[in-house]
Design a protein around this motif. Structure first.
Motif, PDB file in Angstrom:
ATOM      1  N   ALA A 194     -20.673 -12.434 -43.701  1.00 36.64           N
ATOM      2  CA  ALA A 194     -19.794 -12.427 -44.872  1.00 36.64           C
ATOM      3  C   ALA A 194     -18.437 -11.808 -44.543  1.00 36.64           C
ATOM      4  N   VAL A 195     -18.434 -10.773 -43.699  1.00 40.89           N
ATOM      5  CA  VAL A 195     -17.157 -10.174 -43.272  1.00 40.89           C
ATOM      6  C   VAL A 195     -16.321 -11.213 -42.519  1.00 40.89           C
ATOM      7  N   VAL A 196     -16.966 -11.931 -41.603  1.00 36.28           N
ATOM      8  CA  VAL A 196     -16.258 -12.970 -40.859  1.00 36.28           C
ATOM      9  C   VAL A 196     -15.719 -14.033 -41.814  1.00 36.28           C
ATOM     10  N   ALA A 197     -16.542 -14.474 -42.762  1.00 30.50           N
ATOM     11  CA  ALA A 197     -16.117 -15.507 -43.710  1.00 30.50           C
ATOM     12  C   ALA A 197     -14.920 -15.040 -44.531  1.00 30.50           C
ATOM     13  N   ASP A 198     -14.911 -13.765 -44.911  1.00 30.52           N
ATOM     14  CA  ASP A 198     -13.791 -13.230 -45.691  1.00 30.52           C
ATOM     15  C   ASP A 198     -12.492 -13.306 -44.896  1.00 30.52           C
TER      16      ASP A 198
ATOM     17  N   VAL B   4      -6.090  -8.970 -36.189  1.00 31.65           N
ATOM     18  CA  VAL B   4      -6.747  -8.685 -37.460  1.00 31.65           C
ATOM     19  C   VAL B   4      -8.061  -8.012 -37.112  1.00 31.65           C
ATOM     20  N   VAL B   5      -8.269  -6.783 -37.607  1.00 34.14           N
ATOM     21  CA  VAL B   5      -9.421  -5.980 -37.196  1.00 34.14           C
ATOM     22  C   VAL B   5     -10.257  -5.618 -38.418  1.00 34.14           C
ATOM     23  N   ALA B   6     -11.519  -6.016 -38.398  1.00 30.53           N
ATOM     24  CA  ALA B   6     -12.470  -5.643 -39.446  1.00 30.53           C
ATOM     25  C   ALA B   6     -13.457  -4.640 -38.873  1.00 30.53           C
ATOM     26  N   THR B   7     -13.604  -3.489 -39.564  1.00 30.57           N
ATOM     27  CA  THR B   7     -14.505  -2.434 -39.087  1.00 30.57           C
ATOM     28  C   THR B   7     -15.483  -2.090 -40.205  1.00 30.57           C
ATOM     29  N   PRO B   8     -16.708  -2.617 -40.129  1.00 29.06           N
ATOM     30  CA  PRO B   8     -17.718  -2.387 -41.169  1.00 29.06           C
ATOM     31  C   PRO B   8     -18.668  -1.249 -40.815  1.00 29.06           C
ATOM     32  N   THR B   9     -19.590  -0.954 -41.753  1.00 30.87           N
ATOM     33  CA  THR B   9     -20.622   0.061 -41.553  1.00 30.87           C
ATOM     34  C   THR B   9     -21.984  -0.561 -41.837  1.00 30.87           C
TER      35      THR B   9
ATOM     36  N   ASP C 179     -19.507  -7.118 -52.456  1.00 30.92           N
ATOM     37  CA  ASP C 179     -20.711  -6.812 -53.231  1.00 30.92           C
ATOM     38  C   ASP C 179     -21.165  -5.373 -53.027  1.00 30.92           C
ATOM     39  N   GLY C 180     -20.212  -4.457 -53.106  1.00 30.65           N
ATOM     40  CA  GLY C 180     -20.535  -3.042 -52.998  1.00 30.65           C
ATOM     41  C   GLY C 180     -20.602  -2.498 -51.598  1.00 30.65           C
ATOM     42  N   ARG C 181     -20.316  -3.333 -50.606  1.00 32.99           N
ATOM     43  CA  ARG C 181     -20.305  -2.875 -49.212  1.00 32.99           C
ATOM     44  C   ARG C 181     -18.897  -3.042 -48.658  1.00 32.99           C
ATOM     45  N   PRO C 182     -18.137  -1.964 -48.562  1.00 31.18           N
ATOM     46  CA  PRO C 182     -16.754  -2.083 -48.101  1.00 31.18           C
ATOM     47  C   PRO C 182     -16.646  -2.131 -46.582  1.00 31.18           C
ATOM     48  N   PHE C 183     -15.549  -2.686 -46.104  1.00 33.56           N
ATOM     49  CA  PHE C 183     -15.178  -2.561 -44.701  1.00 33.56           C
ATOM     50  C   PHE C 183     -13.673  -2.362 -44.647  1.00 33.56           C
ATOM     51  N   THR C 184     -13.200  -1.788 -43.550  1.00 34.58           N
ATOM     52  CA  THR C 184     -11.772  -1.574 -43.367  1.00 34.58           C
ATOM     53  C   THR C 184     -11.168  -2.795 -42.691  1.00 34.58           C
ATOM     54  N   LEU C 185     -10.072  -3.286 -43.243  1.00 33.13           N
ATOM     55  CA  LEU C 185      -9.373  -4.426 -42.672  1.00 33.13           C
ATOM     56  C   LEU C 185      -7.948  -4.006 -42.321  1.00 33.13           C
ATOM     57  N   ASP C 186      -7.617  -4.089 -41.052  1.00 34.29           N
ATOM     58  CA  ASP C 186      -6.259  -3.838 -40.560  1.00 34.29           C
ATOM     59  C   ASP C 186      -5.663  -5.180 -40.164  1.00 34.29           C
ATOM     60  N   ARG C 187      -4.483  -5.494 -40.692  1.00 34.83           N
ATOM     61  CA  ARG C 187      -3.881  -6.798 -40.420  1.00 34.83           C
ATOM     62  C   ARG C 187      -2.371  -6.664 -40.325  1.00 34.83           C
ATOM     63  N   PRO C 188      -1.725  -7.603 -39.657  1.00 33.89           N
ATOM     64  CA  PRO C 188      -0.274  -7.501 -39.476  1.00 33.89           C
ATOM     65  C   PRO C 188       0.465  -7.800 -40.773  1.00 33.89           C
ATOM     66  N   ASP C 189       1.679  -7.282 -40.849  1.00 32.11           N
ATOM     67  CA  ASP C 189       2.507  -7.566 -42.020  1.00 32.11           C
ATOM     68  C   ASP C 189       2.743  -9.067 -42.178  1.00 32.11           C
ATOM     69  N   ALA C 190       2.896  -9.752 -41.053  1.00 27.79           N
ATOM     70  CA  ALA C 190       3.047 -11.211 -41.062  1.00 27.79           C
ATOM     71  C   ALA C 190       2.346 -11.753 -39.836  1.00 27.79           C
ATOM     72  N   PRO C 191       1.459 -12.744 -39.991  1.00 29.65           N
ATOM     73  CA  PRO C 191       0.755 -13.280 -38.822  1.00 29.65           C
ATOM     74  C   PRO C 191       1.690 -14.030 -37.902  1.00 29.65           C
TER      75      PRO C 191
ATOM     76  N   THR D 264      -3.370  -1.859 -44.120  1.00 26.11           N
ATOM     77  CA  THR D 264      -4.750  -1.398 -44.045  1.00 26.11           C
ATOM     78  C   THR D 264      -5.330  -1.378 -45.444  1.00 26.11           C
ATOM     79  N   GLU D 265      -6.488  -1.996 -45.613  1.00 25.28           N
ATOM     80  CA  GLU D 265      -7.104  -2.023 -46.930  1.00 25.28           C
ATOM     81  C   GLU D 265      -8.619  -1.911 -46.805  1.00 25.28           C
ATOM     82  N   LYS D 266      -9.247  -1.449 -47.885  1.00 25.79           N
ATOM     83  CA  LYS D 266     -10.696  -1.440 -48.004  1.00 25.79           C
ATOM     84  C   LYS D 266     -11.101  -2.692 -48.775  1.00 25.79           C
ATOM     85  N   VAL D 267     -11.895  -3.511 -48.137  1.00 19.99           N
ATOM     86  CA  VAL D 267     -12.355  -4.743 -48.755  1.00 19.99           C
ATOM     87  C   VAL D 267     -13.795  -4.551 -49.201  1.00 19.99           C
ATOM     88  N   ASP D 268     -14.074  -4.829 -50.472  1.00 20.57           N
ATOM     89  CA  ASP D 268     -15.419  -4.648 -51.014  1.00 20.57           C
ATOM     90  C   ASP D 268     -16.133  -5.991 -51.074  1.00 20.57           C
TER      91      ASP D 268
END
Length: 292
Positions: free
Chosen positions: A84-88, A58-63, A9-21, A3-7
């Protein structure tokens, strides 16, 4: 799970991803909150991240950035941010996303419906999970549906209320799987037909075994004003009815999950979450695969 916070350009989202795809690729879920809410609340309302390693998610949860009169997904800036979240995520998993789902609660579901009517999203999304965010083949809301009034707050004028809870009319031209879930007390009734399923060759639904949860969800709306049946109260155990429409073209999944004795904001129960995830990962994908 990582689980990580991805920034961005100053707008973070939470990314949950598996240890290995997984070797066969990941299922990407963009998890959108409703009006007046936040990404962290949505992450607990629909804790799909609990199943990241088990199902290769892989789960991205933005605000959302727009805050007037309350936080919601309505601006061009927010639409660009979601792209941009999708592209990341796609850059992290090039050619490895076997299926891409939009999951949205309330106005996040209405936003998913709106986005799917644009080419950018229609060309990429394999499925939409509406978490009390409107149904393709409407399940009408009960009279007076809405959040409890806050101290000193006046009721919304009928025309404003209608605009807030209106959904896009007609069916999108895009092709995707569709799962709808709602609380029993927020809708008048669940239709026993689905124009979305009919579009793909099935008109007769099948009821599966009920989903029984002895554990509650994790979260609910705690604003002053008190709970209502339609809006929902504290989370608790429950039972959900599950309906599917079999035999669809392309093996697409169309399903309805009705949470009995629930309203709009009680966090989803663990077995309901697992059921929804199982339906999602079992649906076909391929739009983001090379030559998909």
């Amino acid at each position: 799970m990582i689980t990580e916070k991805v920034d961005l350009d100053g707008r973070p989202f939470t990314l949950d991803r598996p240890d290995a795809p997984p070797q066969d690729g990941v299922v990407f879920v963009l998890n959108l909150h409703g009006a007046g809410s936040l990404g962290p609340w949505q992450r607990e309302y629909f804790p799909v991240h609990d199943h990241v390693d088990e199902f290769g998610l892989v789960v991205a949860t933005p605000t959302a950035q727009t805050k007037v009169p309350f936080r919601r997904w309505v601006s061009e800036a927010d639409d660009a941010y979601l792209q941009a979240v999708v592209a990341d995520v796609l850059a992290r998993y090039p050619g490895q996303v076997r299926s891409f789902w939009l999951a949205g609660h309330s106005q996040g579901g209405m936003t998913s419906n709106r986005l799917l009517r644009s080419d950018w999203w229609a060309d990429r999304v394999d499925g939409w999970l509406s978490l009390s965010g409107g149904r393709l083949g409407q399940a009408p809301l009960v009279e007076g549906f809405g959040p409890p009034l806050q101290p000193g707050q006046q009721p919304l004028p009928p025309e404003v209320r209608a605009r807030m809870f209106s959904v896009a009319e007609g069916l999108p031209s895009a092709e995707f799987s569709f799962i709808y879930t709602a609380g029993e007390h927020e809708i008048v009734s669940l239709p026993d037909t689905s124009p979305w399923a009919e579009r793909f060759g099935s008109g007769n639904r099948v009821r599966l075994d009920d989903v029984v949860d002895d554990q509650p969800g994790r979260i609910h709306d705690t604003r002053p004003g008190g709970p209502t049946r339609a809006w929902g109260g504290p989370p608790g155990p429950g039972t959900a009815e599950v309906y599917v429409y079999p035999g669809l073209q392309g093996d697409r999944v169309v399903a309805d999950v009705l949470r009995k004795d629930k309203g709009h904001t009680e966090g989803l129960e663990p077995e309901v979450v697992r059921t929804l995830v199982t339906l999602m990962v079992g649906a076909p994908g391929g739009k983001l695969r090379p030559n998909g």
